[in-house]
Enzyme design. Sequence first.
Site, mmCIF file in Angstrom:
data_model
loop_
_atom_site.group_PDB
_atom_site.id
_atom_site.type_symbol
_atom_site.label_atom_id
_atom_site.label_comp_id
_atom_site.label_asym_id
_atom_site.label_seq_id
_atom_site.Cartn_x
_atom_site.Cartn_y
_atom_site.Cartn_z
ATOM 1 N N GLU A 187 69.878 11.821 92.752
ATOM 2 C CA GLU A 187 68.519 11.858 92.182
ATOM 3 C C GLU A 187 68.198 10.524 91.510
ATOM 4 O O GLU A 187 67.870 10.440 90.324
ATOM 5 C CB GLU A 187 68.303 13.027 91.218
ATOM 6 C CG GLU A 187 66.831 13.368 91.016
ATOM 7 C CD GLU A 187 66.589 14.530 90.064
ATOM 8 O OE1 GLU A 187 66.532 14.334 88.839
ATOM 9 O OE2 GLU A 187 66.456 15.665 90.551
ATOM 10 N N ARG A 210 62.239 16.585 74.714
ATOM 11 C CA ARG A 210 62.316 15.981 73.374
ATOM 12 C C ARG A 210 61.018 15.272 72.983
ATOM 13 O O ARG A 210 60.603 15.320 71.823
ATOM 14 C CB ARG A 210 63.468 14.979 73.324
ATOM 15 C CG ARG A 210 64.787 15.585 72.863
ATOM 16 C CD ARG A 210 65.869 14.497 72.796
ATOM 17 N NE ARG A 210 67.038 14.934 72.056
ATOM 18 C CZ ARG A 210 67.956 15.777 72.509
ATOM 19 N NH1 ARG A 210 67.827 16.321 73.703
ATOM 20 N NH2 ARG A 210 69.001 16.109 71.766
ATOM 21 N N GLU A 246 65.203 10.113 78.862
ATOM 22 C CA GLU A 246 65.578 10.163 80.285
ATOM 23 C C GLU A 246 65.170 8.919 81.068
ATOM 24 O O GLU A 246 65.898 8.475 81.947
ATOM 25 C CB GLU A 246 64.968 11.419 80.937
ATOM 26 C CG GLU A 246 65.594 12.732 80.481
ATOM 27 C CD GLU A 246 65.025 13.269 79.177
ATOM 28 O OE1 GLU A 246 64.114 12.630 78.580
ATOM 29 O OE2 GLU A 246 65.486 14.328 78.713
ATOM 30 N N HIS A 292 60.661 22.217 77.056
ATOM 31 C CA HIS A 292 61.833 21.816 76.270
ATOM 32 C C HIS A 292 61.946 20.339 75.941
ATOM 33 O O HIS A 292 62.808 19.944 75.188
ATOM 34 C CB HIS A 292 63.115 22.210 77.019
ATOM 35 C CG HIS A 292 63.389 21.347 78.216
ATOM 36 N ND1 HIS A 292 62.778 21.543 79.422
ATOM 37 C CD2 HIS A 292 64.180 20.261 78.377
ATOM 38 C CE1 HIS A 292 63.194 20.629 80.286
ATOM 39 N NE2 HIS A 292 64.041 19.832 79.678
ATOM 40 N N ASP A 302 69.289 12.098 84.861
ATOM 41 C CA ASP A 302 68.886 11.244 83.735
ATOM 42 C C ASP A 302 69.246 11.776 82.362
ATOM 43 O O ASP A 302 68.621 11.435 81.369
ATOM 44 C CB ASP A 302 67.373 11.030 83.810
ATOM 45 C CG ASP A 302 66.607 12.358 83.917
ATOM 46 O OD1 ASP A 302 67.181 13.402 83.549
ATOM 47 O OD2 ASP A 302 65.450 12.340 84.380
ATOM 48 N N HIS A 333 64.094 28.106 76.140
ATOM 49 C CA HIS A 333 65.282 27.243 76.036
ATOM 50 C C HIS A 333 66.020 27.571 74.735
ATOM 51 O O HIS A 333 65.387 27.910 73.735
ATOM 52 C CB HIS A 333 64.789 25.796 76.051
ATOM 53 C CG HIS A 333 65.864 24.754 76.170
ATOM 54 N ND1 HIS A 333 66.787 24.510 75.181
ATOM 55 C CD2 HIS A 333 66.155 23.877 77.155
ATOM 56 C CE1 HIS A 333 67.601 23.530 75.554
ATOM 57 N NE2 HIS A 333 67.232 23.131 76.767
HETATM 58 C C1 UD1 Z 1 68.904 18.156 77.943
HETATM 59 C C2 UD1 Z 1 68.635 16.783 78.549
HETATM 60 C C3 UD1 Z 1 67.310 16.801 79.301
HETATM 61 C C4 UD1 Z 1 67.248 17.931 80.314
HETATM 62 C C5 UD1 Z 1 67.582 19.246 79.614
HETATM 63 C C6 UD1 Z 1 67.653 20.358 80.618
HETATM 64 C C7 UD1 Z 1 69.434 14.829 77.288
HETATM 65 C C8 UD1 Z 1 69.181 13.898 76.192
HETATM 66 N N1 UD1 Z 1 68.529 15.805 77.468
HETATM 67 O O1 UD1 Z 1 67.877 18.391 76.977
HETATM 68 O O2 UD1 Z 1 67.168 15.565 79.985
HETATM 69 O O3 UD1 Z 1 65.958 17.998 80.828
HETATM 70 O O4 UD1 Z 1 68.867 19.130 78.967
HETATM 71 O O5 UD1 Z 1 67.561 21.604 80.017
HETATM 72 O O6 UD1 Z 1 70.422 14.711 77.972
HETATM 73 N N2 UD1 Z 1 71.607 24.706 73.351
HETATM 74 C C9 UD1 Z 1 72.371 25.845 73.230
HETATM 75 N N3 UD1 Z 1 73.001 26.331 74.348
HETATM 76 C C10 UD1 Z 1 72.916 25.742 75.566
HETATM 77 C C11 UD1 Z 1 72.111 24.589 75.682
HETATM 78 C C12 UD1 Z 1 71.477 24.073 74.572
HETATM 79 O O7 UD1 Z 1 72.478 26.407 72.165
HETATM 80 O O8 UD1 Z 1 73.509 26.239 76.527
HETATM 81 C C13 UD1 Z 1 70.922 24.170 72.156
HETATM 82 C C14 UD1 Z 1 71.905 23.432 71.205
HETATM 83 O O9 UD1 Z 1 71.521 23.659 69.884
HETATM 84 C C15 UD1 Z 1 71.658 21.970 71.562
HETATM 85 C C16 UD1 Z 1 70.166 21.984 71.834
HETATM 86 O O10 UD1 Z 1 69.938 23.211 72.548
HETATM 87 O O11 UD1 Z 1 72.033 21.092 70.507
HETATM 88 C C17 UD1 Z 1 69.620 20.835 72.664
HETATM 89 O O12 UD1 Z 1 70.419 20.597 73.823
HETATM 90 P P1 UD1 Z 1 70.438 19.106 74.454
HETATM 91 O O13 UD1 Z 1 71.303 19.099 75.666
HETATM 92 O O14 UD1 Z 1 70.765 18.113 73.399
HETATM 93 O O15 UD1 Z 1 68.911 18.858 74.819
HETATM 94 P P2 UD1 Z 1 67.976 19.535 75.892
HETATM 95 O O16 UD1 Z 1 66.610 19.623 75.310
HETATM 96 O O17 UD1 Z 1 68.604 20.744 76.438
HETATM 97 N N1 UDP Z 2 65.958 27.215 85.107
HETATM 98 C C1 UDP Z 2 66.735 28.364 85.063
HETATM 99 N N2 UDP Z 2 66.512 29.268 84.056
HETATM 100 C C2 UDP Z 2 65.571 29.073 83.112
HETATM 101 C C3 UDP Z 2 64.788 27.899 83.163
HETATM 102 C C4 UDP Z 2 65.013 26.973 84.164
HETATM 103 O O1 UDP Z 2 67.582 28.578 85.917
HETATM 104 O O2 UDP Z 2 65.425 29.938 82.238
HETATM 105 C C5 UDP Z 2 66.201 26.251 86.195
HETATM 106 C C6 UDP Z 2 64.980 25.825 86.972
HETATM 107 O O3 UDP Z 2 64.706 26.701 88.042
HETATM 108 C C7 UDP Z 2 65.391 24.447 87.435
HETATM 109 C C8 UDP Z 2 66.213 23.922 86.274
HETATM 110 O O4 UDP Z 2 66.679 25.071 85.590
HETATM 111 O O5 UDP Z 2 66.233 24.501 88.577
HETATM 112 C C9 UDP Z 2 65.366 23.077 85.395
HETATM 113 O O6 UDP Z 2 65.999 22.890 84.191
HETATM 114 P P1 UDP Z 2 65.280 22.348 82.901
HETATM 115 O O7 UDP Z 2 63.853 22.686 82.925
HETATM 116 O O8 UDP Z 2 66.088 22.808 81.753
HETATM 117 O O9 UDP Z 2 65.506 20.766 82.993
HETATM 118 P P2 UDP Z 2 64.746 19.574 83.728
HETATM 119 O O10 UDP Z 2 64.590 19.912 85.169
HETATM 120 O O11 UDP Z 2 63.452 19.362 83.020
HETATM 121 O O12 UDP Z 2 65.664 18.411 83.505
#
Ligand code: UD1
Ligand code: UDP
Length: 395
Positions: A130, A222, A144, A220, A108, A254
């Site tokens: 999923e 939003r 999502e 994490h 999602d 995160h």
């Molecule tokens: C995204 C997904 C969410 C999922 C989550 C898993 C969307 C809208 N959201 O949210 O559904 O649960 O990933 O973790 O698709 N960043 C880094 N390095 C990284 C990753 C992220 O610096 O490797 C920082 C960046 O500043 C980025 C911010 O995190 O802009 C947010 O990342 P983003 O993918 O937009 O949102 P998540 O909260 O990670």
């Molecule tokens: N995870 C990881 N390292 C971390 C935090 C989470 O490997 O520091 C793994 C966790 O075990 C799970 C997945 O990442 O498999 C979940 O990701 P996240 O919580 O970012 O996203 P969501 O599942 O809420 O979309």
Amino acid sequence: MDRLSADLMRKRPVKVMSIFGTRPEAIKMAPLVKELEGREEFESYCCVTAQHRQMLDGVLEIFQLKPQFDLDIMEQRQTLSTITTKCLLGLEKVFEQLRPDLVLVHGDTSTTFAGALAAFYQKIYIGHVEAGLRTGDKYSPFPEEMNRSLVGRLADLHFCPTPANRENLEREGISKGLYVTGNTVIDALQTTVKKGYHFTTEVLNRIDYEKKKVVLVTCHRRENYGQPMEQIMSALGQLARRYPQELELIYPVHLSPVVQEVAHRHLDGLANAHLIGPLAADEMHNLMARSYLVMTDSGGLQEEAPALGKPVLVLRQETERPEAVQAGTVKIAGVDARHILDLAVELMESPKAYRQMAHAVNPYGDGQACRRIADAIAYEFGLSDRAPEEFQAKN
Ligand code: UD1
Ligand code: UDP
């Protein structure tokens, strides 16, 4: 005949392109990509959008995945619009170049939605891994819930982890291409959790998991940005202060700057609160296996922890994963500091309350999800005469 092969010549191998961009998608797609790579019916390709960069690369490394395409779209503090438009434009070129028979997207995220939309624009078949998770509230989780609902409309094949997920889709009038497969996360978990695992993150080796109660935290989402996250972090701070000797709070934060700021502001300086960087998937799974309690707003952790027999307090108002709540291992704690603290204190102090939640259940999968998904694709494309059996939870 309802199968996709009704419209197709039997075609072997089927060119399947898996698309993902964030950490959880990668963890959950990795075992499926491996399954597809290992079977002669398929030619398997991977395209990462890199909506996440470091957090994605860590997963690619652990599971030894080498994507053929990498859109490298991540920006600091990216918006939903920039993610979606960059994915759409990048995927258009990738699809023109490769012309897959089937595109697989997962879950999602914005990558998922844009991946399905880009495939639809080029009339490529779409499989949704999923599929069918719903809260029914369009703004929670945001974005999502809407992403997965829209992908449900776009997809031709729907790989639902549980029977309840399939029922959600049926209620929306989706009746074709539905398979109940279990969640691929359980397939992944079976490869990572090992007895006697030695952590590469040193602080995790220094914790005494027998004597201390380790509370594993992630946060994490939003929709939790702002006041809800302030409340959550305040509850965690109070919890750590209340049990300075007995409890170790471990929080891999995160990389989002929004989350980093609020987490460090509330929890820095507490000797028993360890704020560390995101963990590699195998480190995370093994840490969870040794923890006492998980407090999280993550979707994936809500599936993994019950399989490992760990109680979960969900730091959200609702969940699209009711199966483990019904099984008694997960409670919705909400986003009010007082309520979160009360539930955590109860689990710290009442062995009875703890025992009632700490039992391993597996409503989400049996480790065979990837095989079932691959079997279903082979069946749909006319390469096999047998549809896979359904996943059935045994509790
Ligand atoms: C995204 C997904 C969410 C999922 C989550 C898993 C969307 C809208 N959201 O949210 O559904 O649960 O990933 O973790 O698709 N960043 C880094 N390095 C990284 C990753 C992220 O610096 O490797 C920082 C960046 O500043 C980025 C911010 O995190 O802009 C947010 O990342 P983003 O993918 O937009 O949102 P998540 O909260 O990670
Ligand atoms: N995870 C990881 N390292 C971390 C935090 C989470 O490997 O520091 C793994 C966790 O075990 C799970 C997945 O990442 O498999 C979940 O990701 P996240 O919580 O970012 O996203 P969501 O599942 O809420 O979309």
